[in-house]
Design a protein around this motif. Structure first.
Motif: not given
Length: 265
Positions: A185-187, A200-205, A234-242, A252-259
């Motif tokens: 699932v992608t949000l 700056d993107i690599s340092k944003l989080f 997000v990582q604790m839910h097994g997901g990723t964010i970019e 755009t912030f993209s969050v990917h979760f396992p469906s």
């Protein structure tokens, strides 16, 4: 059994690798100690600034006999806003500390991410109107389920949408899309505001980065820990964010979760 030249070479290689590993560990320890000290300094500054301002206004109300009733009301309103900001900062610091010390338990259950997204956008509806921001929402007609903690999912959505609201004001547009593809699932939450510089993107989080800088290289207003907390949740839910960004066009912030199965429980 005597060492042969070949065994000596192998031992030397292993010893060299061990020394390199020890050196990396020492460098990592030094880095962690440096970041710990810097974060404490940042926290002290972030908390002291609004507190000093609150105390200043309180002193003025108490000691200045020339203040009118209107001015006092204005000062009280300012104090209320700054106190709320301070409370939010303290909450963020404690939440991040709990997450990093693994002192947080998630109640994992079936969550309708589509419904959560709708609720969060509705929460910000009046803020978007006041800021003159056009909101574009693209959600599927059917529910989209993931396995997650209700409170944490709410926090992830709140942080990302409030971030888009804050930095999308210049572009007057914020978008939210949700899509399910096979087992993912992608949000996506985007805005057309000031954007983020490529370097700056690599340092944003990173927590130090977010406490010190913003998209426009000015100080963040607030604790600046929202994106750090978001990524960890997000990582604790097994997901990723970019994140991807073209300043003043689209960030755009993209969050990917396992469906999971879309059948309701």
């Amino acid at each position: 059994m005597p060492f042969t030249p070949k065994k000596v070479v192998k031992l030397a290689i292993k010893l060299n690798k061990l020394l390199q590993a020890i050196q990396k560990m020492a460098e990592r320890q030094s880095y962690l100690e440096s970041t710990r000290k810097q974060m404490i300094a940042n926290m002290s500054h972030d908390l002291r600034t609004p507190l000093t301002s609150i105390l200043g206004y309180l002193e003025a109300i108490k000691d200045d006999p020339n203040l009118t009733s209107t001015e006092k009301e204005e000062y009280i309103e300012i104090i209320s806003i700054k106190a709320e900001k301070l409370n939010h900062q303290i909450y963020d610091f404690f939440e991040l500390a709990k997450i990093e010390s693994d002192d947080i338990s998630l109640k994992m259950e079936k969550v309708n991410l589509k419904e959560k997204a709708e609720e969060t956008v509705l929460m910000f509806y009046q803020d978007f109107i006041n800021a003159g921001i056009e909101v574009e929402i693209d959600l599927p007609s059917e529910p989209v389920y993931i396995k997650g903690d209700q409170v944490s999912i709410d926090r992830i959505l709140y942080n990302l949408i409030s971030n888009a609201l804050k930095y999308g004001k210049d572009g007057k547009w914020v978008g939210l899309t949700l899509e399910k593809k096979k087992d993912q699932v992608t949000l996506e939450i985007g805005d057309s505001g000031q954007g983020i510089l490529p370097e700056d993107i690599s340092k944003l989080f990173e927590r130090l980065y977010t406490s010190e800088r913003s998209r426009s290289a000015k100080e963040f207003k607030g604790s600046g820990l929202g994106l750090t907390i978001t990524k960890k949740l997000v990582q604790m839910h097994g997901g990723t964010i970019e994140v991807s960004s073209i300043p003043m066009k689209r960030t755009t912030f993209s969050v990917h979760f396992p469906s999971i199965d879309n059948d309701p429980m």
